[in-house]
Design a protein around this motif. Sequence first.
Motif, PDB file in Angstrom:
ATOM      1  N   GLN A  67       0.855  -1.180   0.000  1.00 63.47           N
ATOM      2  CA  GLN A  67       0.000   0.000   0.000  1.00 63.47           C
ATOM      3  C   GLN A  67       0.899   1.241   0.000  1.00 63.47           C
ATOM      4  OE1 GLN A  67      -3.306  -0.341  -0.268  1.00 63.47           O
ATOM      5  NE2 GLN A  67      -3.022  -2.560  -0.269  1.00 63.47           N
ATOM      6  N   ASN A  68       0.325   2.361  -0.298  1.00 64.82           N
ATOM      7  CA  ASN A  68       1.123   3.579  -0.440  1.00 64.82           C
ATOM      8  C   ASN A  68       0.830   4.535   0.705  1.00 64.82           C
ATOM      9  OD1 ASN A  68       2.935   5.341  -1.611  1.00 64.82           O
ATOM     10  ND2 ASN A  68       1.417   6.247  -2.997  1.00 64.82           N
TER      11      ASN A  68
ATOM     12  N   PHE B 231      -3.813  -5.243  17.774  1.00 63.47           N
ATOM     13  CA  PHE B 231      -3.550  -5.078  16.347  1.00 63.47           C
ATOM     14  C   PHE B 231      -4.804  -5.384  15.524  1.00 63.47           C
ATOM     15  CE2 PHE B 231       1.300  -6.093  16.636  1.00 63.47           C
ATOM     16  CZ  PHE B 231       1.502  -4.890  17.282  1.00 63.47           C
ATOM     17  N   ARG B 232      -5.489  -6.452  15.886  1.00 60.79           N
ATOM     18  CA  ARG B 232      -6.702  -6.805  15.148  1.00 60.79           C
ATOM     19  C   ARG B 232      -7.737  -5.690  15.236  1.00 60.79           C
ATOM     20  NH1 ARG B 232     -11.581  -8.249  16.272  1.00 60.79           N
ATOM     21  NH2 ARG B 232     -12.798  -9.521  14.801  1.00 60.79           N
ATOM     22  N   GLU B 233      -7.934  -5.153  16.435  1.00 66.35           N
ATOM     23  CA  GLU B 233      -8.912  -4.079  16.608  1.00 66.35           C
ATOM     24  C   GLU B 233      -8.541  -2.848  15.778  1.00 66.35           C
ATOM     25  OE1 GLU B 233     -12.195  -1.989  17.857  1.00 66.35           O
ATOM     26  OE2 GLU B 233     -11.757  -4.119  18.125  1.00 66.35           O
ATOM     27  N   GLU B 234      -7.235  -2.537  15.757  1.00 64.31           N
ATOM     28  CA  GLU B 234      -6.768  -1.328  15.082  1.00 64.31           C
ATOM     29  C   GLU B 234      -6.776  -1.475  13.562  1.00 64.31           C
ATOM     30  OE1 GLU B 234      -5.475   2.551  14.824  1.00 64.31           O
ATOM     31  OE2 GLU B 234      -5.901   1.493  16.701  1.00 64.31           O
ATOM     32  N   PHE B 235      -6.263  -2.592  13.051  1.00 62.70           N
ATOM     33  CA  PHE B 235      -5.987  -2.697  11.614  1.00 62.70           C
ATOM     34  C   PHE B 235      -7.026  -3.498  10.841  1.00 62.70           C
ATOM     35  CE2 PHE B 235      -1.772  -2.201  13.665  1.00 62.70           C
ATOM     36  CZ  PHE B 235      -1.502  -0.931  13.179  1.00 62.70           C
ATOM     37  N   VAL B 236      -7.817  -4.319  11.535  1.00 60.63           N
ATOM     38  CA  VAL B 236      -8.876  -5.068  10.867  1.00 60.63           C
ATOM     39  C   VAL B 236     -10.225  -4.401  11.109  1.00 60.63           C
ATOM     40  CG1 VAL B 236     -10.061  -7.299  10.696  1.00 60.63           C
ATOM     41  CG2 VAL B 236      -7.582  -7.230  11.023  1.00 60.63           C
ATOM     42  N   SER B 237     -10.574  -4.193  12.385  1.00 57.64           N
ATOM     43  CA  SER B 237     -11.898  -3.668  12.709  1.00 57.64           C
ATOM     44  C   SER B 237     -12.017  -2.174  12.445  1.00 57.64           C
ATOM     45  CB  SER B 237     -12.230  -3.964  14.174  1.00 57.64           C
ATOM     46  OG  SER B 237     -12.218  -5.341  14.432  1.00 57.64           O
ATOM     47  N   ARG B 238     -10.992  -1.404  12.848  1.00 50.69           N
ATOM     48  CA  ARG B 238     -11.110   0.044  12.794  1.00 50.69           C
ATOM     49  C   ARG B 238     -10.659   0.629  11.464  1.00 50.69           C
ATOM     50  NH1 ARG B 238      -7.777   4.353  16.557  1.00 50.69           N
ATOM     51  NH2 ARG B 238      -8.734   6.244  15.707  1.00 50.69           N
TER      52      ARG B 238
ATOM     53  N   LYS C 239      -9.491  -1.076   8.657  1.00 51.76           N
ATOM     54  CA  LYS C 239      -9.754  -1.909   7.483  1.00 51.76           C
ATOM     55  C   LYS C 239      -8.526  -2.049   6.580  1.00 51.76           C
ATOM     56  CE  LYS C 239     -14.108  -1.816   8.771  1.00 51.76           C
ATOM     57  NZ  LYS C 239     -14.734  -2.961   9.465  1.00 51.76           N
ATOM     58  N   TRP C 240      -7.328  -2.005   7.172  1.00 51.79           N
ATOM     59  CA  TRP C 240      -6.118  -2.190   6.376  1.00 51.79           C
ATOM     60  C   TRP C 240      -5.979  -3.641   5.926  1.00 51.79           C
ATOM     61  CZ3 TRP C 240      -1.454   0.862   8.880  1.00 51.79           C
ATOM     62  CH2 TRP C 240      -1.723   2.232   8.798  1.00 51.79           C
ATOM     63  N   LEU C 241      -6.486  -4.565   6.721  1.00 52.77           N
ATOM     64  CA  LEU C 241      -6.401  -5.993   6.416  1.00 52.77           C
ATOM     65  C   LEU C 241      -7.774  -6.624   6.589  1.00 52.77           C
ATOM     66  CD1 LEU C 241      -3.226  -6.901   8.503  1.00 52.77           C
ATOM     67  CD2 LEU C 241      -3.289  -6.460   6.052  1.00 52.77           C
TER      68      LEU C 241
ATOM     69  N   SER D 215       4.205 -11.081  18.100  1.00 52.57           N
ATOM     70  CA  SER D 215       3.454  -9.834  17.967  1.00 52.57           C
ATOM     71  C   SER D 215       4.293  -8.759  17.271  1.00 52.57           C
ATOM     72  CB  SER D 215       2.987  -9.338  19.340  1.00 52.57           C
ATOM     73  OG  SER D 215       4.085  -9.100  20.207  1.00 52.57           O
ATOM     74  N   SER D 216       5.571  -8.671  17.601  1.00 56.68           N
ATOM     75  CA  SER D 216       6.432  -7.708  16.925  1.00 56.68           C
ATOM     76  C   SER D 216       6.573  -8.045  15.443  1.00 56.68           C
ATOM     77  CB  SER D 216       7.818  -7.673  17.578  1.00 56.68           C
ATOM     78  OG  SER D 216       7.749  -7.163  18.890  1.00 56.68           O
ATOM     79  N   GLN D 217       6.663  -9.326  15.119  1.00 55.21           N
ATOM     80  CA  GLN D 217       6.784  -9.721  13.720  1.00 55.21           C
ATOM     81  C   GLN D 217       5.509  -9.406  12.939  1.00 55.21           C
ATOM     82  OE1 GLN D 217       7.903 -13.775  14.531  1.00 55.21           O
ATOM     83  NE2 GLN D 217      10.048 -13.397  14.084  1.00 55.21           N
ATOM     84  N   VAL D 218       4.345  -9.576  13.566  1.00 56.81           N
ATOM     85  CA  VAL D 218       3.097  -9.178  12.912  1.00 56.81           C
ATOM     86  C   VAL D 218       3.107  -7.678  12.650  1.00 56.81           C
ATOM     87  CG1 VAL D 218       0.602  -8.938  13.232  1.00 56.81           C
ATOM     88  CG2 VAL D 218       1.721 -11.091  13.791  1.00 56.81           C
ATOM     89  N   GLY D 219       3.567  -6.899  13.628  1.00 58.46           N
ATOM     90  CA  GLY D 219       3.660  -5.456  13.433  1.00 58.46           C
ATOM     91  C   GLY D 219       4.596  -5.100  12.286  1.00 58.46           C
ATOM     92  N   ILE D 220       5.734  -5.752  12.217  1.00 61.44           N
ATOM     93  CA  ILE D 220       6.679  -5.520  11.123  1.00 61.44           C
ATOM     94  C   ILE D 220       6.022  -5.845   9.778  1.00 61.44           C
ATOM     95  CG2 ILE D 220       8.810  -6.387  10.069  1.00 61.44           C
ATOM     96  CD1 ILE D 220       9.883  -6.752  12.963  1.00 61.44           C
ATOM     97  N   ALA D 221       5.298  -6.955   9.705  1.00 67.16           N
ATOM     98  CA  ALA D 221       4.647  -7.352   8.459  1.00 67.16           C
ATOM     99  C   ALA D 221       3.547  -6.370   8.068  1.00 67.16           C
ATOM    100  CB  ALA D 221       4.077  -8.763   8.594  1.00 67.16           C
ATOM    101  N   ILE D 222       2.797  -5.867   9.047  1.00 69.36           N
ATOM    102  CA  ILE D 222       1.763  -4.875   8.740  1.00 69.36           C
ATOM    103  C   ILE D 222       2.402  -3.598   8.213  1.00 69.36           C
ATOM    104  CG2 ILE D 222      -0.011  -3.389   9.739  1.00 69.36           C
ATOM    105  CD1 ILE D 222      -0.701  -5.699  11.645  1.00 69.36           C
ATOM    106  N   GLY D 223       3.476  -3.135   8.863  1.00 70.66           N
ATOM    107  CA  GLY D 223       4.166  -1.956   8.372  1.00 70.66           C
ATOM    108  C   GLY D 223       4.710  -2.163   6.973  1.00 70.66           C
ATOM    109  N   LEU D 224       5.241  -3.352   6.706  1.00 70.17           N
ATOM    110  CA  LEU D 224       5.757  -3.685   5.376  1.00 70.17           C
ATOM    111  C   LEU D 224       4.637  -3.636   4.337  1.00 70.17           C
ATOM    112  CD1 LEU D 224       8.196  -4.833   3.707  1.00 70.17           C
ATOM    113  CD2 LEU D 224       7.296  -7.104   4.233  1.00 70.17           C
ATOM    114  N   SER D 225       3.456  -4.139   4.691  1.00 70.58           N
ATOM    115  CA  SER D 225       2.350  -4.185   3.734  1.00 70.58           C
ATOM    116  C   SER D 225       1.831  -2.796   3.394  1.00 70.58           C
ATOM    117  CB  SER D 225       1.203  -5.034   4.301  1.00 70.58           C
ATOM    118  OG  SER D 225       0.559  -4.379   5.376  1.00 70.58           O
ATOM    119  N   GLN D 226       2.006  -1.836   4.299  1.00 65.06           N
ATOM    120  CA  GLN D 226       1.438  -0.510   4.088  1.00 65.06           C
ATOM    121  C   GLN D 226       2.429   0.505   3.526  1.00 65.06           C
ATOM    122  OE1 GLN D 226      -1.925  -0.183   4.602  1.00 65.06           O
ATOM    123  NE2 GLN D 226      -1.711  -2.385   4.993  1.00 65.06           N
TER     124      GLN D 226
END
Length: 401
Positions: free
Chosen positions: A7-8, A36-43, A45-47, A67-78
């Motif tokens: 994502q950009n 993370f789920r509440e922030e990026f999925v529910s609120r 809608k990044w994932l 949990s840190s690795q999930v955060g790294i992957a989310i940052g990478l995706s965005q």
Amino acid sequence: MTDKKFQNRSPLTVFLIFLRLGLTSFGGPIAHLGYFREEFVSRRKWLTEKSYADLVALCQFLPGPASSQVGIAIGLSQAGYTGALAAWLGFTLPSAFALILFALGISHYGDMLSPGVLHGLKIVAVAVVAHAVWGMAKSLCTDTLRISIMALATCWVLLFPTALGQVLVILAAGLFGALFFKAQAATAQDSLPLTLGRRAGFFFLFLFFLLLGGLPLLASLFSHPALAMTDAFYRAGSLVFGGGHVVLPLLQAAVVPSGWVSGDAFLAGYGAAQAVPGPLFTFAAFLGASMQKVPSGLMGGLLCLGAIFLPSFLLVFGALPFWEGLRRSRRMQTALAGINAAVVGLLLAALYTPVWTSAIFRPQDFGLALIAFIALMFWKLPPWLVVLGAGFGGWGMSLFF
């Protein structure tokens, strides 16, 4: 497969969102994944729900802090590679700097702090590790064979309390699981929310293994404290399956017998790490700042912090292109089941030594540890509140007993 699909979004945006999470995410890795789920999925809608679950599955499969690795992957995706770094910095720095300040406070003003408070922090570590062992054993040691692996791993590590002994028992458990466990039937999964090219994946995996094998060689050839510290903490971040608490025995074996950090400081810092938000792996920052050798202080804390998290970046970047195939491999599933049972055994051994043997000396100590365990397990109190209570309890016991 395309080389990358991100994502950009602005890395600054990613950093600020994860900074807020890093300041408020108490409760350990499972709670972090919920935040993370509440922030990026529910609120935001990044994932999608399934894409997020897929990322969680990948990071639980890899060694290191999930949990840190999930955060790294989310940052990478965005926001690409800079977004991955921004996500990690925002989520990690609040607790890291808090623990560095605590380490500096102990080293400079330790005489002003009641020994009872420090002893209370050591006692609460008993409750925290016991709570982790209980929860992990319920989910990962579900039959006689897994319980047996756990028990054998515990005995092995108690008999051979070295980092090499821990690595060998993890490898042996993975081999046993691959040969003798039965895999579950594969289930349908969403594709990952981002991809990297296989060439990039090979590069990052090559770099991961190059450092894992090369750092010990460099540390033996060049007798420099910074190299030895980097090697020890990189290895700890590379070989820990099961999350933050499981890193305790590897770090203890690396820093206490060598005299880098005293046993009392190690347990006091581990207790304090329960009272701050963010990932438990930031305990490495406390240890680096507490080193009885140079580098120490702020520079030592940042060095050890970077060394223990570097494998997470390399493994996430390296595993993404190959995850679709790996997660369908029944042999890999069964190997991971054996490894998970063994890491519960490693944590159980750590509960006995150094945690129990360095903190529980009197009936009063056992009583305070029991209350702290019940507060975590049954009263469901937040860990930071239990840590504060144990500190006051240790201070009170020093006055009356």
